[in-house]
Design a protein around this motif. Sequence first.
Motif, PDB file in Angstrom:
ATOM      1  N   TRP A  47     -25.813  20.238 -44.717  1.00  0.00           N
ATOM      2  CA  TRP A  47     -25.070  20.173 -43.452  1.00  0.00           C
ATOM      3  C   TRP A  47     -23.726  19.483 -43.654  1.00  0.00           C
ATOM      4  O   TRP A  47     -22.731  19.844 -43.030  1.00  0.00           O
ATOM      5  N   PRO A  79     -20.730  23.113 -43.518  1.00  0.00           N
ATOM      6  CA  PRO A  79     -20.821  23.188 -42.046  1.00  0.00           C
ATOM      7  C   PRO A  79     -20.637  24.617 -41.548  1.00  0.00           C
ATOM      8  O   PRO A  79     -19.988  25.436 -42.204  1.00  0.00           O
ATOM      9  N   LEU A  80     -21.212  24.891 -40.393  1.00  0.00           N
ATOM     10  CA  LEU A  80     -21.008  26.182 -39.749  1.00  0.00           C
ATOM     11  C   LEU A  80     -19.599  26.255 -39.182  1.00  0.00           C
ATOM     12  O   LEU A  80     -18.982  25.235 -38.875  1.00  0.00           O
ATOM     13  N   LYS A  81     -19.092  27.462 -39.032  1.00  0.00           N
ATOM     14  CA  LYS A  81     -17.801  27.641 -38.370  1.00  0.00           C
ATOM     15  C   LYS A  81     -17.919  27.119 -36.946  1.00  0.00           C
ATOM     16  O   LYS A  81     -18.984  27.207 -36.332  1.00  0.00           O
ATOM     17  N   PRO A  82     -16.819  26.614 -36.379  1.00  0.00           N
ATOM     18  CA  PRO A  82     -16.882  26.164 -34.989  1.00  0.00           C
ATOM     19  C   PRO A  82     -17.048  27.344 -34.028  1.00  0.00           C
ATOM     20  O   PRO A  82     -16.686  28.464 -34.350  1.00  0.00           O
ATOM     21  N   LEU A  83     -17.577  27.033 -32.864  1.00  0.00           N
ATOM     22  CA  LEU A  83     -17.666  28.040 -31.796  1.00  0.00           C
ATOM     23  C   LEU A  83     -16.266  28.248 -31.232  1.00  0.00           C
ATOM     24  O   LEU A  83     -15.479  27.308 -31.219  1.00  0.00           O
ATOM     25  N   ARG A 119     -17.815  31.388 -34.716  1.00  0.00           N
ATOM     26  CA  ARG A 119     -19.107  31.648 -35.351  1.00  0.00           C
ATOM     27  C   ARG A 119     -19.834  32.788 -34.659  1.00  0.00           C
ATOM     28  O   ARG A 119     -20.594  33.513 -35.282  1.00  0.00           O
TER      29      ARG A 119
END
Length: 111
Positions: free
Chosen positions: A95, A99-103, A106
């Motif tokens: 994590w 990290p995931l792309k921001p909303l 994403r």
Amino acid sequence: MWRIPGHHPLAGDKRGPEEVVAFFRGLADGKFRAEPIFFQAQGDLVVDIHRGWSNVGSGPEIDQLYALMFRIKDGKITEAQNFLTDMYQSDTFYWTHFPLKPLPGRLADDR
């Protein structure tokens, strides 16, 4: 299918060569290294135990033992399952560094 346990961005089932290669590219980006400890084949199963670690330079790092079970059919891996010694350490590491792309990007439709 290659099963990666955990609750992090790289976890989940990888289906087909493209998804497996993308997973290993992610590991390479995280400077992940592996040191083989034990391999054993019996029938259509192979077990791999190795030490895996990464020192990317900042944030939490990872260093633990992994066990992998492979099922082989006609000379090809048809199934792989990873087992971790410390799921919490793994989730924290991935994590932090993946990290995931921001909303909303994403969830954006790539068409």
